[in-house]
Design a protein around this motif. Structure first.
Motif, PDB file in Angstrom:
ATOM      1  N   PRO A   1       0.802  -1.230   0.000  1.00  0.00           N
ATOM      2  CA  PRO A   1       0.000   0.000   0.000  1.00  0.00           C
ATOM      3  C   PRO A   1       0.837   1.283   0.000  1.00  0.00           C
ATOM      4  CG  PRO A   1      -0.904  -1.579   1.545  1.00  0.00           C
ATOM      5  CD  PRO A   1       0.420  -2.110   1.102  1.00  0.00           C
ATOM      6  N   VAL A   2       2.002   1.245   0.648  1.00  0.00           N
ATOM      7  CA  VAL A   2       2.863   2.428   0.629  1.00  0.00           C
ATOM      8  C   VAL A   2       3.289   2.737  -0.801  1.00  0.00           C
ATOM      9  CG1 VAL A   2       5.077   3.380   1.377  1.00  0.00           C
ATOM     10  CG2 VAL A   2       3.662   2.094   2.990  1.00  0.00           C
ATOM     11  N   LEU A   3       3.751   1.711  -1.512  1.00  0.00           N
ATOM     12  CA  LEU A   3       4.166   1.902  -2.901  1.00  0.00           C
ATOM     13  C   LEU A   3       2.976   2.261  -3.790  1.00  0.00           C
ATOM     14  CD1 LEU A   3       6.679  -1.081  -3.296  1.00  0.00           C
ATOM     15  CD2 LEU A   3       7.215   1.343  -2.998  1.00  0.00           C
ATOM     16  N   SER A   4       1.852   1.574  -3.577  1.00  0.00           N
ATOM     17  CA  SER A   4       0.680   1.849  -4.416  1.00  0.00           C
ATOM     18  C   SER A   4       0.141   3.251  -4.168  1.00  0.00           C
ATOM     19  CB  SER A   4      -0.413   0.808  -4.162  1.00  0.00           C
ATOM     20  OG  SER A   4      -0.871   0.864  -2.822  1.00  0.00           O
ATOM     21  N   GLY A   5       0.253   3.753  -2.921  1.00  0.00           N
ATOM     22  CA  GLY A   5      -0.169   5.117  -2.649  1.00  0.00           C
ATOM     23  C   GLY A   5       0.663   6.121  -3.425  1.00  0.00           C
ATOM     24  N   LEU A   6       1.976   5.888  -3.511  1.00  0.00           N
ATOM     25  CA  LEU A   6       2.840   6.765  -4.294  1.00  0.00           C
ATOM     26  C   LEU A   6       2.487   6.695  -5.773  1.00  0.00           C
ATOM     27  CD1 LEU A   6       6.272   6.012  -2.565  1.00  0.00           C
ATOM     28  CD2 LEU A   6       4.834   8.048  -2.287  1.00  0.00           C
ATOM     29  N   VAL A   7       2.194   5.488  -6.255  1.00  0.00           N
ATOM     30  CA  VAL A   7       1.774   5.333  -7.654  1.00  0.00           C
ATOM     31  C   VAL A   7       0.452   6.055  -7.895  1.00  0.00           C
ATOM     32  CG1 VAL A   7       1.042   3.668  -9.408  1.00  0.00           C
ATOM     33  CG2 VAL A   7       3.016   3.163  -7.962  1.00  0.00           C
ATOM     34  N   GLY A   8      -0.477   5.929  -6.939  1.00  0.00           N
ATOM     35  CA  GLY A   8      -1.759   6.614  -7.083  1.00  0.00           C
ATOM     36  C   GLY A   8      -1.605   8.115  -7.131  1.00  0.00           C
ATOM     37  N   PHE A   9      -0.696   8.656  -6.309  1.00  0.00           N
ATOM     38  CA  PHE A   9      -0.443  10.092  -6.330  1.00  0.00           C
ATOM     39  C   PHE A   9       0.123  10.515  -7.689  1.00  0.00           C
ATOM     40  CE2 PHE A   9       2.239  13.828  -5.510  1.00  0.00           C
ATOM     41  CZ  PHE A   9       1.319  14.665  -4.900  1.00  0.00           C
ATOM     42  N   ALA A  10       1.053   9.713  -8.226  1.00  0.00           N
ATOM     43  CA  ALA A  10       1.627  10.022  -9.533  1.00  0.00           C
ATOM     44  C   ALA A  10       0.576   9.938 -10.641  1.00  0.00           C
ATOM     45  CB  ALA A  10       2.790   9.067  -9.825  1.00  0.00           C
ATOM     46  N   LEU A  11      -0.303   8.939 -10.572  1.00  0.00           N
ATOM     47  CA  LEU A  11      -1.362   8.809 -11.581  1.00  0.00           C
ATOM     48  C   LEU A  11      -2.320   9.993 -11.533  1.00  0.00           C
ATOM     49  CD1 LEU A  11      -2.249   4.998 -11.315  1.00  0.00           C
ATOM     50  CD2 LEU A  11      -1.140   6.159 -13.231  1.00  0.00           C
ATOM     51  N   THR A  12      -2.586  10.506 -10.328  1.00  0.00           N
ATOM     52  CA  THR A  12      -3.464  11.669 -10.215  1.00  0.00           C
ATOM     53  C   THR A  12      -2.833  12.876 -10.894  1.00  0.00           C
ATOM     54  OG1 THR A  12      -4.253  10.839  -8.091  1.00  0.00           O
ATOM     55  CG2 THR A  12      -4.738  13.123  -8.606  1.00  0.00           C
ATOM     56  N   ARG A  13      -1.533  13.078 -10.706  1.00  0.00           N
ATOM     57  CA  ARG A  13      -0.851  14.205 -11.344  1.00  0.00           C
ATOM     58  C   ARG A  13      -0.848  14.079 -12.861  1.00  0.00           C
ATOM     59  NH1 ARG A  13       2.233  17.515  -8.151  1.00  0.00           N
ATOM     60  NH2 ARG A  13       3.538  18.023  -9.951  1.00  0.00           N
TER      61      ARG A  13
END
Length: 468
Positions: free
Chosen positions: A444-456
């Motif tokens: 989840p830590v890694l996926s949260g960072l990926v999710g933040f990048a996808l939002t940008r």
């Protein structure tokens, strides 16, 4: 107008609507995608040692949850339908112009949904289950039996949702409290609630089980149709004092995040529908894992699974946050699409995180503190990933992915990358508890960072698409 002719017209209306939105071939391929995804999920569960009976029980629980979600049409007014679909008048909202009563239209609409989703979703799932059933020696009749009981479970969920919405709209919280007390009394009496669902008939196919399993669904459907009142245009004057103060506390330079939260608060069902949908998900997860622990040698990690499913449930909240948005309308205003997605993320987190953490706190009644900490660590990262993935794949029109085959496949694949390892880890804690919990928290830590990048990246991607 007879029920049969009205039902035929509603089915044609549903098909034409989705075929027009997504294209006839793309929409027609949707059942194939459902069957492929279901077959992959069944194979994976079987590979980790899950018993076919447990898989069937989980299927019924998930379909019941899906029925509850579909039944929240009771929380969507004609104004919201127009914002989602454009200038469209559905037959279910035509009681003023057709010589048909509202109750008859709603009853036909519910029957149409039962038939439509039974063919579009549940039949492919039942067919995908066939190899597993035949391998386990259940026989060919177990497949149509599964399809019938899944359809009955879906109908039970839709009827129950309509009945609860009808009770709440007519009699408020007291009626829902009475329902909760009655449910608690049934459980305290020692009566198995599963026997009052279609799954009871699937597990024990007898005449008595059929009556006990399908009769409650018919009763709540009739009750829901009788109690539910159509929600007309809203004038935006709902009492939202505390929520207004909460929205003002959100850090928001443009004011778009506050506007989004207040739009959800003023919509039918207000923010309570966020709590309702996540609460149903919690019940499904707990019941499913408890049953799995009972019938298998597995000892599932409830905290890991609870955090994962609460995060995945954020998709429904994303859909509510964007249901009133017209993406092309935004281009008229001096605001970038990237700012819109950033504001949606703030509003999403402002609604989802408190609700999810509240349910994790309630889980302290039966979960040990260590599992609660794991759930609280897993939930935010998965929730952020779900937001980023949904924003990147669907933009501000998440309802389209429900029937658009390529979008559905892309979203399902993106979700599986995170959800499948987490769920496997939740089921594998018996063999390697320390390792699986570490993996379960790290993903989840890694996926949260990926999710933040996808939002940008979602902002520039969809601004380019809209301007084209």
């Amino acid at each position: 107008m007879t029920i049969v002719s009205l039902l035929r017209a509603m089915i044609e209306e549903e098909w034409r609507l989705h075929a027009d939105l997504f294209g006839g071939r793309r929409f027609g391929a949707f059942p194939v995608a459902v069957a492929a995804i279901a077959a992959g999920a069944f194979w994976l569960l079987s590979a980790v040692g899950t018993d076919p009976a447990t898989i069937a029980a989980g299927l019924h629980a998930l379909v019941g949850f899906f029925g509850l979600q579909v039944g929240t049409i009771g929380l969507v007014g004609r104004d919201a339908m127009r914002d989602v679909l454009g200038d469209v008048t559905l037959l279910v909202f035509s009681s003023r112009t057709l010589p048909v009563s509202w109750r008859r239209l709603l009853a036909t609409f519910v029957l149409k949904d039962l038939l439509y989703y039974s063919g579009l979703f549940l039949a492919p799932i039942a067919l995908a289950y066939a190899p597993l059933a035949l391998t386990a020696g259940d026989g060919a009749l177990s497949v149509p039996s599964l399809w019938v009981t899944l359809a009955g479970t879906f109908g039970l969920g839709v009827g129950l949702s309509l009945a609860l919405v009808g009770l709440a709209s007519r009699h408020g919280g007291l009626a829902l409290a009475a329902v909760a007390l009655a449910s608690a009394a049934v459980l305290a009496s020692g009566l198995d609630p599963v026997a009052l669902t279609p799954y009871g008939f699937y597990a024990e196919p007898t005449a008595a089980a059929a009556v006990a399993g399908f009769a409650p669904g018919a009763v709540v459907a009739v009750l829901g149709i009788a109690l539910f009142e159509p929600i007309e245009e809203t004038d935006g004057r709902q009492r939202i004092g505390p929520l207004s103060r909460y929205a003002r506390a959100i850090p928001d330079e443009t004011g778009l995040a506050r506007r989004t939260v207040l739009s959800v608060a003023r919509s039918s069902g207000s923010v309570w529908k966020v709590l309702f949908s996540m609460g149903v998900l919690v019940v499904v997860v707990v019941a499913l894992l408890a049953e799995m622990a009972r019938v298998t040698v597995l000892d599932p990690h409830f905290g890991l699974a609870l955090g994962t499913f609460l995060g995945l449930g954020g998709f429904t909240t994303y859909a509510w946050l964007t249901q009133f948005e017209d993406p092309r309308e935004i281009l008229r205003y001096p605001v970038a699409i990237e700012q819109v997605f950033a504001s949606k993320r703030r509003a999403y987190l402002a609604l989802v995180l408190p609700a999810g953490l509240a349910y994790i706190a309630v889980a302290a009644l039966w979960l040990p503190p260590v599992e609660l900490v794991v759930a609280a660590a897993v939930f935010p990262g998965v929730a952020v990933y779900v937001f980023g993935l949904t924003a990147f794949v669907t933009g501000l029109s998440p309802t389209e992915l429900l029937f658009d085959t390529p979008l559905f496949a892309a979203f399902g694949a993106g979700l599986s990358v995170v959800a499948v390892p987490l769920l496997v880890a939740a089921l594998a804690t018996t063999a390697a508890p320390t390792l699986t919990v570490a993996v379960g928290v790290g993903i989840p830590v890694l996926s949260g960072l990926v999710g933040f990048a996808l939002t940008r990246r979602a902002g520039p991607r969809w601004e380019r698409k809209l301007r084209q």
